[in-house]
Design a protein around this motif. Sequence first.
Motif, PDB file in Angstrom:
ATOM      1  N   ARG A  17      45.242  41.265  43.521  1.00 52.90           N
ATOM      2  CA  ARG A  17      46.580  40.672  43.561  1.00 52.90           C
ATOM      3  C   ARG A  17      46.720  39.503  42.598  1.00 52.90           C
ATOM      4  O   ARG A  17      47.742  38.836  42.576  1.00 52.90           O
ATOM      5  CB  ARG A  17      46.916  40.227  44.982  1.00 52.90           C
ATOM      6  N   GLY A  18      45.669  39.228  41.806  1.00 57.46           N
ATOM      7  CA  GLY A  18      45.786  38.218  40.769  1.00 57.46           C
ATOM      8  C   GLY A  18      45.137  36.882  41.071  1.00 57.46           C
ATOM      9  O   GLY A  18      45.321  35.931  40.320  1.00 57.46           O
ATOM     10  N   SER A  19      44.372  36.779  42.146  1.00 53.46           N
ATOM     11  CA  SER A  19      43.675  35.535  42.443  1.00 53.46           C
ATOM     12  C   SER A  19      42.582  35.299  41.406  1.00 53.46           C
ATOM     13  O   SER A  19      41.788  36.187  41.113  1.00 53.46           O
ATOM     14  CB  SER A  19      43.040  35.597  43.833  1.00 53.46           C
ATOM     15  N   ALA A  20      42.533  34.096  40.868  1.00 51.71           N
ATOM     16  CA  ALA A  20      41.519  33.780  39.858  1.00 51.71           C
ATOM     17  C   ALA A  20      40.116  33.821  40.447  1.00 51.71           C
ATOM     18  O   ALA A  20      39.181  34.280  39.806  1.00 51.71           O
ATOM     19  CB  ALA A  20      41.788  32.406  39.258  1.00 51.71           C
ATOM     20  N   THR A  21      39.975  33.363  41.688  1.00 50.48           N
ATOM     21  CA  THR A  21      38.644  33.342  42.302  1.00 50.48           C
ATOM     22  C   THR A  21      38.401  34.555  43.180  1.00 50.48           C
ATOM     23  O   THR A  21      37.269  34.944  43.408  1.00 50.48           O
ATOM     24  CB  THR A  21      38.454  32.085  43.167  1.00 50.48           C
TER      25      THR A  21
END
Length: 81
Positions: A17-21
């Motif tokens: 979903r696009g979370s960097a971590t």
Amino acid sequence: MSSARIVRRVGDSPRQRGSATGQTCPDLFELSDGNFAVIGTDRTEELDALLPADAARADYERIVVITRDTLLRAKRDIPDV
């Protein structure tokens, strides 16, 4: 204590979903007892007084908020029945 186990993630992972971590984002899981577990932001204090008159929350329950995107991406994995 419940003996329910996490069976599967419902929807896409935070990283998808696009979370960097990919580690600290809302998430949904189906449990072995048929219930669902939600990881979200605790907004009980903010929203409790705004609940409709026909809604109630026990002392041990929290109002947890997840993003719209999290729920919409989970929709395909939630059974109709």
